[in-house]
Design a protein around this motif. Sequence first.
Motif, PDB file in Angstrom:
ATOM      1  N   SER A  70       0.827  -1.203   0.000  1.00  0.00           N
ATOM      2  CA  SER A  70       0.000   0.000   0.000  1.00  0.00           C
ATOM      3  C   SER A  70       0.867   1.260   0.000  1.00  0.00           C
ATOM      4  CB  SER A  70      -0.920   0.013   1.223  1.00  0.00           C
ATOM      5  OG  SER A  70      -1.669   1.212   1.270  1.00  0.00           O
ATOM      6  N   ARG A 210      -7.726  -1.821  -0.338  1.00  0.00           N
ATOM      7  CA  ARG A 210      -6.667  -0.871  -0.664  1.00  0.00           C
ATOM      8  C   ARG A 210      -7.262   0.467  -1.098  1.00  0.00           C
ATOM      9  NH1 ARG A 210      -1.920  -3.737  -1.550  1.00  0.00           N
ATOM     10  NH2 ARG A 210      -1.410  -4.381   0.566  1.00  0.00           N
ATOM     11  N   GLU A 213      -8.375   2.419   1.881  1.00  0.00           N
ATOM     12  CA  GLU A 213      -7.222   3.027   2.565  1.00  0.00           C
ATOM     13  C   GLU A 213      -6.821   4.338   1.897  1.00  0.00           C
ATOM     14  OE1 GLU A 213      -3.896   0.450   2.721  1.00  0.00           O
ATOM     15  OE2 GLU A 213      -4.832  -1.019   4.034  1.00  0.00           O
ATOM     16  N   GLU A 217      -7.164   8.263   3.230  1.00  0.00           N
ATOM     17  CA  GLU A 217      -6.024   9.177   3.299  1.00  0.00           C
ATOM     18  C   GLU A 217      -6.329  10.476   2.562  1.00  0.00           C
ATOM     19  OE1 GLU A 217      -1.419   8.300   2.903  1.00  0.00           O
ATOM     20  OE2 GLU A 217      -2.308   8.610   0.921  1.00  0.00           O
ATOM     21  N   GLU A 248      -8.436   2.817  12.850  1.00  0.00           N
ATOM     22  CA  GLU A 248      -7.313   1.910  12.616  1.00  0.00           C
ATOM     23  C   GLU A 248      -6.631   1.546  13.928  1.00  0.00           C
ATOM     24  OE1 GLU A 248      -3.036   1.829  10.245  1.00  0.00           O
ATOM     25  OE2 GLU A 248      -4.475   3.424   9.855  1.00  0.00           O
TER      26      GLU A 248
END
Length: 264
Positions: A70, A210, A213, A217, A248
């Motif tokens: 990642s 993914r 994620e 962000e 998380e």
Amino acid sequence: MDITTLLGIALGLAALVGGFLLDDGHISGLLVYTAAIIVFGGTFGAVIVSFPKSQLKQIPKALGLAFRESKADPNGCIAELVDMAVVARREGVLALEERVQQHPNPFLRDGLQMVVDGTDPELLRSMLEVEIEAKEKIYAGYAKLFESAGGYAPTMGIIGTVMGLIHVLSNISDPESLAGAIAVAFTATLYGVASANIVYLPIASKIKARGEELIAEMDMILEGILSLQAGENPKLIEKKLKSFLQVEARADGGKDADDDGEKT
């Protein structure tokens, strides 16, 4: 390379083959090239029919998302945004121009460049949200390619089995070879179900994870850029951005991060 993706696929295949061999099976019984041609060829053909050429060209990028480590680095982004907020409060946002132009993260770079250029906050938010939505659609499209393959593969396996049984029943004059021929016919079903549940669908799930994620962000970066533009206190910006990491942190150990970014 993300070893977990390869390890998961290898472990799944090893479990299936190992269980078969432990039950006195022979590896040759699993290797039927005609069944492989029907199942994998049929699956790939169905996927090609289902999607436009422009989307099929994205398959290498989709595989890259699943098999590479990642690129998300939320903690690094927080540190950089806080540092830039300190500089902006002391020297003004124009002091960030050279640093912004050299930043490797394109989303952060473009957002901060708009801040330096004096873009209206509402327009800035709107433009960045549009970019986030576009990325979400791209990642969803990547996953859909493999979800589609995972849906077609079992059906192709059944088709291969039916075709094999038709061949067997058309040559029923040799009863002694009947059982073996039926077993070979059912190999197609095995290929279809196994490939769907060990390869295609897990890869689709990995792509989704993914993508989530990276989108998370980007959401965090968006808030950081807007806070920097508004001239908020760097400490408050850091605290706000670290709130994006709380889910998380709980998943990792049931502990939240405190104001200094340390686990309590």
